[in-house]
Design a protein around this motif. Structure first.
Motif, PDB file in Angstrom:
ATOM      1  N   UNK A 104      13.805   9.324  -2.387  1.00 33.71           N
ATOM      2  CA  UNK A 104      13.253   8.785  -1.141  1.00 33.71           C
ATOM      3  C   UNK A 104      12.077   7.853  -1.414  1.00 33.71           C
ATOM      4  N   UNK A 105      11.225   8.235  -2.349  1.00 37.81           N
ATOM      5  CA  UNK A 105      10.105   7.365  -2.713  1.00 37.81           C
ATOM      6  C   UNK A 105      10.566   6.059  -3.315  1.00 37.81           C
ATOM      7  N   UNK A 106      11.561   6.121  -4.181  1.00 40.62           N
ATOM      8  CA  UNK A 106      12.099   4.914  -4.798  1.00 40.62           C
ATOM      9  C   UNK A 106      12.783   4.024  -3.763  1.00 40.62           C
ATOM     10  N   UNK A 107      13.530   4.626  -2.854  1.00 37.76           N
ATOM     11  CA  UNK A 107      14.174   3.857  -1.786  1.00 37.76           C
ATOM     12  C   UNK A 107      13.128   3.198  -0.890  1.00 37.76           C
ATOM     13  N   UNK A 108      12.051   3.917  -0.586  1.00 43.54           N
ATOM     14  CA  UNK A 108      10.976   3.340   0.215  1.00 43.54           C
ATOM     15  C   UNK A 108      10.295   2.183  -0.484  1.00 43.54           C
ATOM     16  N   UNK A 109      10.095   2.317  -1.791  1.00 42.13           N
ATOM     17  CA  UNK A 109       9.491   1.227  -2.560  1.00 42.13           C
ATOM     18  C   UNK A 109      10.368  -0.015  -2.544  1.00 42.13           C
ATOM     19  N   UNK A 110      11.670   0.155  -2.782  1.00 41.61           N
ATOM     20  CA  UNK A 110      12.567  -0.993  -2.772  1.00 41.61           C
ATOM     21  C   UNK A 110      12.669  -1.612  -1.390  1.00 41.61           C
ATOM     22  N   UNK A 111      12.590  -0.793  -0.352  1.00 40.88           N
ATOM     23  CA  UNK A 111      12.618  -1.318   1.018  1.00 40.88           C
ATOM     24  C   UNK A 111      11.377  -2.170   1.284  1.00 40.88           C
ATOM     25  N   UNK A 112      10.207  -1.700   0.808  1.00 39.71           N
ATOM     26  CA  UNK A 112       8.985  -2.467   1.016  1.00 39.71           C
ATOM     27  C   UNK A 112       9.003  -3.771   0.224  1.00 39.71           C
ATOM     28  N   UNK A 113       9.555  -3.764  -0.981  1.00 37.83           N
ATOM     29  CA  UNK A 113       9.657  -4.990  -1.757  1.00 37.83           C
ATOM     30  C   UNK A 113      10.606  -5.968  -1.069  1.00 37.83           C
TER      31      UNK A 113
END
Length: 52
Positions: A17-26
């Motif tokens: 979830x953290x990784x998905x959130x990071x990629x979404x923000x990028x």
């Protein structure tokens, strides 16, 4: 050892979830501000000198 069968999947889910959130923000360009840094370094808004 039984607790590991719960903690490992939970940690993998939270990490995903953290990784998905990071990629979404990028992808949403949250970290792009090339003009802001260039203007902020020249600004006198936050001087170290006390104003009298």
């Amino acid at each position: 050892m039984e607790i590991l069968s719960y903690l490992i999947p939970i940690s993998l889910i939270l990490g995903g979830l953290g990784l998905a959130g990071f990629f979404w923000m990028v992808k949403a360009r949250q970290f792009d501000d090339p003009e802001g840094d260039a203007n902020r370094i020249l600004s006198d808004e936050f001087d170290d000198k006390p104003k009298s």
